[in-house]
Write a protein that holds these residues in place. Structure first.
Motif, PDB file in Angstrom:
ATOM      1  N   ASN A 264       0.957  -1.269  -0.052  1.00 32.85           N
ATOM      2  CA  ASN A 264       0.226   0.127  -0.074  1.00 32.85           C
ATOM      3  C   ASN A 264       0.876   1.092   0.126  1.00 32.85           C
ATOM      4  O   ASN A 264       2.126   1.282   0.252  1.00 32.85           O
ATOM      5  CB  ASN A 264      -1.004  -0.071   1.003  1.00 32.85           C
ATOM      6  N   ILE A 265       0.162   2.304  -0.180  1.00 29.33           N
ATOM      7  CA  ILE A 265       0.928   3.547  -0.410  1.00 29.33           C
ATOM      8  C   ILE A 265       1.542   4.039   1.006  1.00 29.33           C
ATOM      9  O   ILE A 265       2.956   4.458   0.965  1.00 29.33           O
ATOM     10  CB  ILE A 265      -0.018   5.063  -0.806  1.00 29.33           C
ATOM     11  N   GLU A 266       0.777   3.998   2.016  1.00 27.01           N
ATOM     12  CA  GLU A 266       1.810   4.268   3.335  1.00 27.01           C
ATOM     13  C   GLU A 266       2.977   3.605   3.478  1.00 27.01           C
ATOM     14  O   GLU A 266       4.137   4.052   3.883  1.00 27.01           O
ATOM     15  CB  GLU A 266       0.798   3.908   4.313  1.00 27.01           C
ATOM     16  N   LYS A 267       2.926   2.027   3.184  1.00 26.94           N
ATOM     17  CA  LYS A 267       4.157   1.269   3.336  1.00 26.94           C
ATOM     18  C   LYS A 267       5.340   1.817   2.450  1.00 26.94           C
ATOM     19  O   LYS A 267       6.596   1.687   2.831  1.00 26.94           O
ATOM     20  CB  LYS A 267       3.823  -0.115   3.154  1.00 26.94           C
TER      21      LYS A 267
ATOM     22  N   LYS B  50       0.773  17.405   0.991  1.00 29.89           N
ATOM     23  CA  LYS B  50       1.679  18.599   0.327  1.00 29.89           C
ATOM     24  C   LYS B  50       1.548  18.201  -1.427  1.00 29.89           C
ATOM     25  O   LYS B  50       1.807  19.133  -1.853  1.00 29.89           O
ATOM     26  CB  LYS B  50       3.048  18.398   0.746  1.00 29.89           C
ATOM     27  N   VAL B  51       1.478  17.100  -1.702  1.00 30.17           N
ATOM     28  CA  VAL B  51       1.626  16.690  -3.282  1.00 30.17           C
ATOM     29  C   VAL B  51       0.079  16.789  -3.799  1.00 30.17           C
ATOM     30  O   VAL B  51       0.002  16.427  -4.725  1.00 30.17           O
ATOM     31  CB  VAL B  51       2.246  15.567  -3.570  1.00 30.17           C
ATOM     32  N   GLY B  52      -0.958  17.045  -2.848  1.00 30.43           N
ATOM     33  CA  GLY B  52      -2.233  17.242  -3.310  1.00 30.43           C
ATOM     34  C   GLY B  52      -2.962  15.935  -3.422  1.00 30.43           C
ATOM     35  O   GLY B  52      -3.970  15.702  -4.417  1.00 30.43           O
ATOM     36  N   ILE B  53      -2.810  14.998  -2.633  1.00 28.46           N
ATOM     37  CA  ILE B  53      -3.591  13.572  -2.725  1.00 28.46           C
ATOM     38  C   ILE B  53      -4.609  13.863  -1.987  1.00 28.46           C
ATOM     39  O   ILE B  53      -4.714  14.243  -0.748  1.00 28.46           O
ATOM     40  CB  ILE B  53      -2.894  12.501  -1.954  1.00 28.46           C
TER      41      ILE B  53
ATOM     42  N   PRO C 214      -1.423   0.551  -5.577  1.00 29.31           N
ATOM     43  CA  PRO C 214      -1.175   1.493  -6.748  1.00 29.31           C
ATOM     44  C   PRO C 214      -2.350   1.379  -7.811  1.00 29.31           C
ATOM     45  O   PRO C 214      -2.860   2.525  -8.302  1.00 29.31           O
ATOM     46  CB  PRO C 214       0.100   1.314  -7.188  1.00 29.31           C
ATOM     47  N   HIS C 215      -2.785   0.308  -7.912  1.00 35.40           N
ATOM     48  CA  HIS C 215      -3.843   0.099  -9.252  1.00 35.40           C
ATOM     49  C   HIS C 215      -5.314   0.759  -8.724  1.00 35.40           C
ATOM     50  O   HIS C 215      -6.013   1.199  -9.449  1.00 35.40           O
ATOM     51  CB  HIS C 215      -4.183  -1.322  -9.491  1.00 35.40           C
ATOM     52  N   GLU C 216      -5.233   1.221  -7.508  1.00 33.78           N
ATOM     53  CA  GLU C 216      -6.639   1.962  -6.808  1.00 33.78           C
ATOM     54  C   GLU C 216      -6.687   3.191  -7.111  1.00 33.78           C
ATOM     55  O   GLU C 216      -7.350   4.019  -6.756  1.00 33.78           O
ATOM     56  CB  GLU C 216      -6.719   1.333  -5.569  1.00 33.78           C
ATOM     57  N   LEU C 217      -5.390   3.765  -7.425  1.00 33.46           N
ATOM     58  CA  LEU C 217      -5.454   5.491  -7.800  1.00 33.46           C
ATOM     59  C   LEU C 217      -5.129   5.655  -9.264  1.00 33.46           C
ATOM     60  O   LEU C 217      -5.039   4.664 -10.070  1.00 33.46           O
ATOM     61  CB  LEU C 217      -3.976   5.794  -7.264  1.00 33.46           C
ATOM     62  N   SER C 218      -5.354   6.777  -9.638  1.00 34.00           N
ATOM     63  CA  SER C 218      -5.526   7.336 -10.950  1.00 34.00           C
ATOM     64  C   SER C 218      -3.996   7.412 -11.116  1.00 34.00           C
ATOM     65  O   SER C 218      -3.147   7.485 -10.470  1.00 34.00           O
ATOM     66  CB  SER C 218      -6.165   8.389 -11.117  1.00 34.00           C
ATOM     67  N   GLY C 219      -3.613   7.703 -12.531  1.00 28.87           N
ATOM     68  CA  GLY C 219      -2.354   7.917 -13.122  1.00 28.87           C
ATOM     69  C   GLY C 219      -1.762   9.161 -12.506  1.00 28.87           C
ATOM     70  O   GLY C 219      -0.550   8.977 -12.129  1.00 28.87           O
ATOM     71  N   GLY C 220      -2.519  10.229 -12.363  1.00 30.26           N
ATOM     72  CA  GLY C 220      -2.080  11.415 -11.750  1.00 30.26           C
ATOM     73  C   GLY C 220      -1.728  11.176 -10.270  1.00 30.26           C
ATOM     74  O   GLY C 220      -0.949  11.613  -9.776  1.00 30.26           O
TER      75      GLY C 220
ATOM     76  N   ARG D 148      -0.931   8.280  -8.996  1.00 31.33           N
ATOM     77  CA  ARG D 148       0.334   7.603  -8.461  1.00 31.33           C
ATOM     78  C   ARG D 148       1.505   8.487  -8.846  1.00 31.33           C
ATOM     79  O   ARG D 148       2.447   8.347  -8.077  1.00 31.33           O
ATOM     80  CB  ARG D 148       0.110   6.606  -9.510  1.00 31.33           C
ATOM     81  N   GLN D 149       1.447   9.334  -9.723  1.00 31.63           N
ATOM     82  CA  GLN D 149       2.612  10.096 -10.015  1.00 31.63           C
ATOM     83  C   GLN D 149       2.941  11.162  -8.814  1.00 31.63           C
ATOM     84  O   GLN D 149       4.041  11.568  -8.473  1.00 31.63           O
ATOM     85  CB  GLN D 149       2.470  11.152 -11.220  1.00 31.63           C
ATOM     86  N   ARG D 150       1.757  11.547  -8.038  1.00 30.77           N
ATOM     87  CA  ARG D 150       1.853  12.379  -7.103  1.00 30.77           C
ATOM     88  C   ARG D 150       2.705  11.360  -5.699  1.00 30.77           C
ATOM     89  O   ARG D 150       3.363  12.077  -5.036  1.00 30.77           O
ATOM     90  CB  ARG D 150       0.411  12.820  -6.507  1.00 30.77           C
ATOM     91  N   VAL D 151       2.160  10.339  -5.483  1.00 33.47           N
ATOM     92  CA  VAL D 151       2.811   9.510  -4.741  1.00 33.47           C
ATOM     93  C   VAL D 151       4.249   9.197  -5.014  1.00 33.47           C
ATOM     94  O   VAL D 151       5.176   9.387  -3.993  1.00 33.47           O
ATOM     95  CB  VAL D 151       2.265   7.920  -4.642  1.00 33.47           C
ATOM     96  N   MET D 152       4.645   9.191  -6.187  1.00 34.78           N
ATOM     97  CA  MET D 152       6.160   9.076  -6.562  1.00 34.78           C
ATOM     98  C   MET D 152       6.999  10.400  -6.108  1.00 34.78           C
ATOM     99  O   MET D 152       7.952  10.540  -5.666  1.00 34.78           O
ATOM    100  CB  MET D 152       6.235   8.835  -7.934  1.00 34.78           C
ATOM    101  N   ILE D 153       6.305  11.520  -6.095  1.00 33.73           N
ATOM    102  CA  ILE D 153       6.765  12.730  -5.804  1.00 33.73           C
ATOM    103  C   ILE D 153       6.979  12.938  -4.326  1.00 33.73           C
ATOM    104  O   ILE D 153       7.860  13.357  -3.677  1.00 33.73           O
ATOM    105  CB  ILE D 153       5.927  13.870  -6.200  1.00 33.73           C
TER     106      ILE D 153
END
Length: 532
Positions: free
Chosen positions: A108-111, A139-142, A153-159, A161-166
């Motif tokens: 998951n995103i938190e981990k 901060k990155v607008g999630i 990751p597959h439960e998020l939109s493409g944008g 997911r990019q914000r998670v990477m940032i």
């Protein structure tokens, strides 16, 4: 001022079957503390390869034949793996171009964000890490960051997911951030937020940034200096004001002047029978369940959408990341289950299964947002493109298939001689063109294009828009065009539908939406797009 990063005479080649292909030739540039250097150029110009070499993330087939890479005065091109591990993600962080292939699909995103903190922070505390992760996501607008912590990751939109990477890249407050197309998958309003965030972090922490992008509007807003790359070499360097207003090199002039232009061909929707109609389309995903597995709450990704698409028409669907654009597109071609009524060419298709549904695929194709995730790494380009032909046109012999593949590759601007290469040997933009070739080779009646130009540089965007316009006129194709790039939408779409939180905010002809938008949300999207 001492340079934070100094690259001198860098030359990189790729070895394949005893031959070397040079990707970077004699590249030199510096980045000072707190400075932002923009690296621009077309797909395949060597931008990403140059960046990946800094952290020794090049594939085994790549070889640095000459040059030095110095960080804070130390030559890091020959560091051992243990020293590199301390450097990666801590002093130097990187945002990769394709978020879906960079995120672990099982965690998951938190981990995943907490892992960055755990590796590099000596005082890492599991109890307080959640607060830091939430702070980064906000901060990155999630949106609804706390509810998204457990999302895969597959439960998020493409944008998203990019914000998670940032967020992951910024977790340890790096001294240098390498951003490889950091806003490619983001809608224009979030682009503005992310650019403002990066500027703010630079002011607060003194972080330097190497910004790789094909979006000249983004580079112009953020960069202190710009390096223009072509065929692996830097052809021009200068201040943004000079590069974008008085470019000297012919290649730079071509990049600055490249812009998706034109407009879709005329179509009389009143006299043309709809090729696709959708009524009350709903796609709800269960968010929480009780002990018996019964859903208690839903994410209403698409909530009661009606639309009609005429033969030969393009419907542009726009909205922020997470608004439901992609989910709607997948539902319309039966890749996602939905409630409601779908009719394609006067036939009900919402109940089709098995062989009838497979036969339908020939006439309804989709180009996905992430080209690398959509292309099999074990198949050559020729195999990828001919896979659909083998299934839907089995009567073709080998020579006929080869001919169709070569002609289709030429149509999307790729060298037919590259048909036997594999996806990892192409740039992000070239991979997207392969995905478009795979879709059009079957001569479908309807194509759903999910951000088909987001990974492409401006000059290639213009080529693809022209290609799609020509194909539409020649073959009477209908398009569902999903994009956050409103300039491309304006050039390609007959009508525009604006979505927010799974619902339609506004719909109308392209001229009506862009010149006389009625809703504040639509006006905000248009303003942000043309400010950039």
């Amino acid at each position: 001022m001492t340079d934070l990063l100094k690259i001198e005479n860098l030359t990189i080649g790729f070895h394949n079957q005893g031959q070397e292909t040079r990707a970077v030739s004699d590249v030199s540039f510096t980045i000072a503390p707190g400075e932002t250097v923009g690296l621009v150029g077309e797909s395949g110009s060597g931008k990403s390869v140059s960046a990946l070499s800094i952290l020794k993330l090049l594939p085994p087939s790549a070889h640095i034949s000459q040059g030095t890479i110095r960080f804070e005065g130390e030559d890091i091109s020959s560091l051992e793996m243990s020293a590199l591990k301390n450097l990666r993600g801590n002093d130097i962080a990187m945002i990769f171009q394709e978020p879906m292939t960079s995120l672990n699909p099982l965690h998951n995103i938190e981990k995943q964000i907490a892992e960055c903190l755990e590796i590099h922070q000596d005082d890492f505390d599991h109890k307080t890490s959640r607060h830091r992760v939430l702070d980064l996501l906000n901060k990155v607008g999630i949106p609804n960051a706390e509810e998204r912590l457990a999302a895969l990751p597959h439960e998020l939109s493409g944008g998203q997911r990019q914000r998670v990477m940032i967020a992951m890249a910024l977790a340890n407050n790096p001294k240098l951030l390498i951003a490889d197309e950091p806003t490619t998958a983001l809608d224009v309003t979030v682009q503005k937020q992310i650019l403002a965030l990066l500027k703010q972090l630079q002011q607060e922490t003194g972080m330097a940034m190497l910004l790789i992008s094909h979006d000249l509007g983004v580079v112009r807003q953020v960069a202190d200096r710009v390096c223009v790359m072509k065929d692996g070499a830097i052809v021009e360097t200068g201040q943004p004001a000079h590069i974008f207003t008085k470019p000297e090199h012919p290649y730079t002039k071509m990049l600055v002047e490249a812009e998706p232009t034109g407009q879709p061909g005329d179509i009389n929707t009143e006299e043309t029978e709809p090729i696709l109609t959708a009524q009350d389309i709903k796609v709800w995903f269960p968010r929480t369940k009780n002990w018996y597995g019964k859903p208690l709450d839903y994410v209403k990704a698409v909530d009661g959408i009606n639309l009609s698409l005429a033969s030969g028409e393009t419907l542009g669907i726009v909205g922020e990341s997470g608004s439901g654009k992609t989910t709607l597109g997948r539902a319309l071609v039966r890749l996602t289950g939905c409630d409601g009524t779908l009719n394609f060419r006067d036939k009900n298709i919402d109940t089709l299964t098995g062989t009838p549904l497979r036969h339908l695929r020939k006439h309804m194709q989709i180009v996905f947002q992430d080209p690398f995730g959509a292309l099999s790494p074990r198949m050559s380009v020729s195999d990828i493109i001919t896979e659909g032909l083998s299934l839907h046109e089995p009567e073709l012999n080998t020579y006929q298939k080869i001919f169709k593949v070569r002609r289709t590759l030429e149509d999307v601007g790729l060298d037919p001689a590259s048909a036997n290469r594999y996806p990892h040997e192409f740039s992000g933009g070239q991979r997207q063109r392969i995905a478009i070739a795979r879709a059009i080779i079957l001569n479908p009646r309807l194509i759903v294009l999910d951000e088909p130009t987001s990974a492409l540089d401006r000059s290639v965007q213009a080529q693809i828009v022209t290609l799609l316009q020509d194909l539409q006129q020649q073959r009477g194709l209908s398009y569902i065009f999903i994009s956050h790039d409103l300039k491309v939408v304006r050039a390609l779409s007959h009508r525009v539908m604006v979505m927010k939180e799974g619902k339609v905010v506004e719909t109308g002809s392209t001229a009506e939406i862009f010149e006389n938008a009625k809703e504040d949300y639509t006006r905000e999207l248009i303003s942000a797009a043309f400010d950039l």
